[in-house]
Design an enzyme around this catalytic site. Sequence first.
Site, PDB file in Angstrom:
ATOM      1  N   GLU A 155      10.450  14.897  15.986  1.00 52.16           N
ATOM      2  CA  GLU A 155      10.762  14.890  14.561  1.00 52.16           C
ATOM      3  C   GLU A 155       9.891  15.932  13.856  1.00 52.16           C
ATOM      4  O   GLU A 155       8.664  15.833  13.843  1.00 52.16           O
ATOM      5  CB  GLU A 155      10.508  13.506  13.978  1.00 52.16           C
ATOM      6  CG  GLU A 155      10.942  13.367  12.541  1.00 52.16           C
ATOM      7  CD  GLU A 155      10.738  11.959  12.001  1.00 52.16           C
ATOM      8  OE1 GLU A 155      11.530  11.538  11.142  1.00 52.16           O
ATOM      9  OE2 GLU A 155       9.780  11.280  12.443  1.00 52.16           O
ATOM     10  N   GLY A 202       7.324   4.422   8.318  1.00 57.19           N
ATOM     11  CA  GLY A 202       6.455   5.548   8.637  1.00 57.19           C
ATOM     12  C   GLY A 202       6.745   6.082  10.019  1.00 57.19           C
ATOM     13  O   GLY A 202       7.855   5.934  10.542  1.00 57.19           O
ATOM     14  N   SER A 203       5.760   6.666  10.633  1.00 56.01           N
ATOM     15  CA  SER A 203       5.965   7.328  11.922  1.00 56.01           C
ATOM     16  C   SER A 203       6.062   6.332  13.063  1.00 56.01           C
ATOM     17  O   SER A 203       5.539   5.216  12.991  1.00 56.01           O
ATOM     18  CB  SER A 203       4.810   8.301  12.196  1.00 56.01           C
ATOM     19  OG  SER A 203       3.623   7.586  12.484  1.00 56.01           O
ATOM     20  N   THR A 204       6.721   6.762  14.121  1.00 57.81           N
ATOM     21  CA  THR A 204       6.860   5.922  15.305  1.00 57.81           C
ATOM     22  C   THR A 204       5.496   5.650  15.937  1.00 57.81           C
ATOM     23  O   THR A 204       5.243   4.550  16.445  1.00 57.81           O
ATOM     24  CB  THR A 204       7.794   6.593  16.321  1.00 57.81           C
ATOM     25  OG1 THR A 204       9.100   6.713  15.714  1.00 57.81           O
ATOM     26  CG2 THR A 204       7.922   5.777  17.593  1.00 57.81           C
ATOM     27  N   GLU A 205       4.603   6.637  15.895  1.00 57.15           N
ATOM     28  CA  GLU A 205       3.277   6.462  16.483  1.00 57.15           C
ATOM     29  C   GLU A 205       2.522   5.328  15.790  1.00 57.15           C
ATOM     30  O   GLU A 205       1.918   4.473  16.440  1.00 57.15           O
ATOM     31  CB  GLU A 205       2.473   7.766  16.373  1.00 57.15           C
ATOM     32  CG  GLU A 205       2.987   8.902  17.238  1.00 57.15           C
ATOM     33  CD  GLU A 205       4.252   9.547  16.707  1.00 57.15           C
ATOM     34  OE1 GLU A 205       4.953  10.223  17.481  1.00 57.15           O
ATOM     35  OE2 GLU A 205       4.570   9.360  15.514  1.00 57.15           O
ATOM     36  N   LYS A 262       0.850  -1.199   0.000  1.00 55.95           N
ATOM     37  CA  LYS A 262       0.000   0.000   0.000  1.00 55.95           C
ATOM     38  C   LYS A 262       0.882   1.244   0.000  1.00 55.95           C
ATOM     39  O   LYS A 262       1.615   1.494   0.946  1.00 55.95           O
ATOM     40  CB  LYS A 262      -0.901   0.044   1.233  1.00 55.95           C
ATOM     41  CG  LYS A 262      -1.904   1.217   1.183  1.00 55.95           C
ATOM     42  CD  LYS A 262      -2.516   1.537   2.534  1.00 55.95           C
ATOM     43  CE  LYS A 262      -1.661   2.480   3.343  1.00 55.95           C
ATOM     44  NZ  LYS A 262      -1.597   3.856   2.776  1.00 55.95           N
ATOM     45  N   GLY A 270       3.923   2.972  14.053  1.00 57.25           N
ATOM     46  CA  GLY A 270       4.684   1.758  14.337  1.00 57.25           C
ATOM     47  C   GLY A 270       4.227   1.093  15.617  1.00 57.25           C
ATOM     48  O   GLY A 270       4.119  -0.142  15.694  1.00 57.25           O
ATOM     49  N   CYS A 277      13.439  10.697   6.981  1.00 53.63           N
ATOM     50  CA  CYS A 277      13.482  10.137   8.336  1.00 53.63           C
ATOM     51  C   CYS A 277      14.872  10.214   8.947  1.00 53.63           C
ATOM     52  O   CYS A 277      15.027  10.297  10.166  1.00 53.63           O
ATOM     53  CB  CYS A 277      12.992   8.691   8.330  1.00 53.63           C
ATOM     54  SG  CYS A 277      13.840   7.643   7.133  1.00 53.63           S
ATOM     55  N   GLU A 321      10.622   0.573  10.130  1.00 49.39           N
ATOM     56  CA  GLU A 321      11.587   1.651   9.899  1.00 49.39           C
ATOM     57  C   GLU A 321      10.838   2.940  10.180  1.00 49.39           C
ATOM     58  O   GLU A 321       9.968   3.356   9.417  1.00 49.39           O
ATOM     59  CB  GLU A 321      12.116   1.590   8.464  1.00 49.39           C
ATOM     60  CG  GLU A 321      13.405   2.373   8.274  1.00 49.39           C
ATOM     61  CD  GLU A 321      13.168   3.784   7.798  1.00 49.39           C
ATOM     62  OE1 GLU A 321      13.168   4.693   8.665  1.00 49.39           O
ATOM     63  OE2 GLU A 321      12.978   3.985   6.597  1.00 49.39           O
TER      64      GLU A 321
END
Length: 811
Positions: free
Chosen positions: A406, A253-256, A201, A258, A309, A275
Amino acid sequence: MASSVVEKFYSMEYGPAPEDASEVNKWLDAHGRWFGHYIDGAWTKSATAKFETRNPATGEVLATIAMADAADVDRAVKAARAALPEWQALTGHQRARYLYAFARQVQKHSRKLAVLESMDNGKSIRESRDIDIPLVARHFYYHAGWAQLLGDVTPIGFSGEFRGYVPVGVVGQIIPWNFPLLMFAWKVAPALAAGNTVVIKPAEFTPLSAIALAEIADEIGLPKGVLNVVNGAGETGAAIVDHADIDKIAFTGSTEVGRIIRKATAKTTKKLSLELGGKSPFIVFDDADLDSAVEGLVDGIWFNQGQVCCAGSRLLVQERVAEKLYDKIRSRMETLRVGSPLDKAIDIGAIVDQVQYDRIKGLVETGVKEGATCWQPNLTMPEKGLFFKPTLLTNVHPSSTVAQEEIFGPVLASMTFRTPAEAVELANNTTYGLAACVWSENVNVALDVAAQVKAGVVWVNATNLFDAACGFGGYRESGYGREGGVEGMYEYLVPAWLHDELQGKPVTSLPEPTHDGEAVMDGAPGSVAEFGIDRTVKQYIGGKQVRPDSGYSYPVYGADGKQVGEAPLGNRKDIRNAVEAARNVSAKWAKTTAHGRAQILYYIAENLVQRRAEIVAELAKFVGAEQAAIEFDYSVERAFAYGAWADKFEGTVHNPPMRMVAIAMKEAIGTVAILCPDEAPLLGLLSLVLPAIAMGNSVVAVPSERAALLMGELYQVFDTSDLPGGVVNLVAGKASELGKTLAEHDDIDAIWSFRDEAASAMVKLGSIGNLKQVWTNEGRAYDWFDPAQSEGRTFLQHATQVKNIWVPYGE
């Protein structure tokens, strides 16, 4: 008076150099500016929902895209599952030819793909054309080579490289909007090379690149169902993550997000690589070539509008040269050109979307409120479009929002330091650990600092260099797993025997104890002390025998159902003390030479042999005399094996296609928590603890509840083997309770669980806080007597993380 040639040269300004977008517009128009999903080798014709993708530089709608729902995702997954046998039945050479063809077609369509990327994403055409496209082709070429070398897939693993490993199966991949083309290649190429099929996606802001690459899959005749592209937003990604028939999730993508994915997959056996975000330090020492460092900064933070990133968003500069460097940075910022992404003379394009623009603007305002000084060049900005001026924030405090969060935009936050030790401390003062840059003409300083910075990639006197042969990925809350190189291939493979287990073979386990295991106090009625057996086994923390904080113990029963002793009942405070002891020794143990660690492991083996009679006698109470003798001998052999591996599981030196070497260093993860198995209680514990400490980690282990009395034998072995106190800590008690505490502990860097399925799910859920690395047996019983399952590279890979240090050479 006429101007001289020199005066004219220095007064020249860049004029516009627009890239022709007509071919891309023809392509969009040929599709009616409407795109569906690519599923099972065909394009969908209709959709229940849709969304628009816009050019962020102009605001114009480029196309309307179908929004995939759960039914669309299900069709894509079924197509990928159906295609899997045929794809794996091909020879390695045949799969290699498809990947090679993909690379060739990318090169053939390079101009169209580059223009499309810049229109959909907003990045400079120079970046799309000169950086992204060559890397996309490189990834397909490189992984065509791995497909060839892997050979044919057999039930017992590949016939070539990676023997004993097989493809993981159907892979779900979710990629971000900042590098749509490149992320597609990073994800798809290794997955297909390894013999998997894919459902991918793209980001809802930038779906067009993936659609164009799906067309290339059609052009090369890739078998239907091998690659499936579904478009959509978060709901579509969630449908992929939640689908029961997907074997692995690869997310960038974002840590959130993740964390959300880690939680969603916690109760499944899905393999997972993440990542995530970064807040990368850009460290400049006073002996650095400052002009080169400034050019590095241009690539480090203003490349792709800072929407990277691994962007060098935190400038750490040695105090003595700080103002001199700031002057050079400001002067260089005045020359940066902001404008249309299709203008080949511009440096900074458009921010991808209004929501991202507003976030950048808001964080800069927050930084100023918290005391930072904001400076922006006097540049002429386009009248329309989402353009943000390059920004320098000085006087930033290490704890301020702009130093910790970030920003993901063209904003540089700067701090100063005095000594290399302070530089390392500041560099590591973040929850992230993706990348870093070190600028110094002193190679000793540069490599020393590079080795200490907690980041998966470190560039020396360079920045933002990538190659398919060199792994990329982070430490800590920047995620885990690697993209590219040998490490990246392992992300899409699984040991052949474990793959069979995960496909539904019956799980074996030891019989449940016949007693309820209620805790009793030392000397209380029913305790072992009442029967005159008063050998009290204690916790082993920091190299010392310690009574449990609870003051309680629990009865331990032998194989015959009779009580044979009591084990200490650990609690949260015992875990706290054990983690503290492990953390205190962690850095020192990691710096111990590999040879030194090997000698201690051999010494442990020696001392095990010396105590063979009493250890076998103790173990026999739980597993019987015959297994006890065999298990002990295997344990000695395993200690020797990891003594041998300690100085042989080494890094490599990559040769990327530029005048640099990339040193892939295998580093200890830090402090590892281990929930040990009930089956083979001695051998299982040592098979997990020994590889962890062989690679330089410190350990907090919870031994088998049924055989925790073995601790009394083991800590005497450790005490007499020169093992520093705190390297191995043993805390007995209920694994369900202690494991939860360990999984949630932010000073634990990785947790391994080799117990039941409930424990596997529990540690995955508990790991979300700091996104610690997780390795579990998914509730499957390992055969600890089979070295193919329970010894060697797989264990060592989980005990290490790879840091790639890029070092230039030549003048």
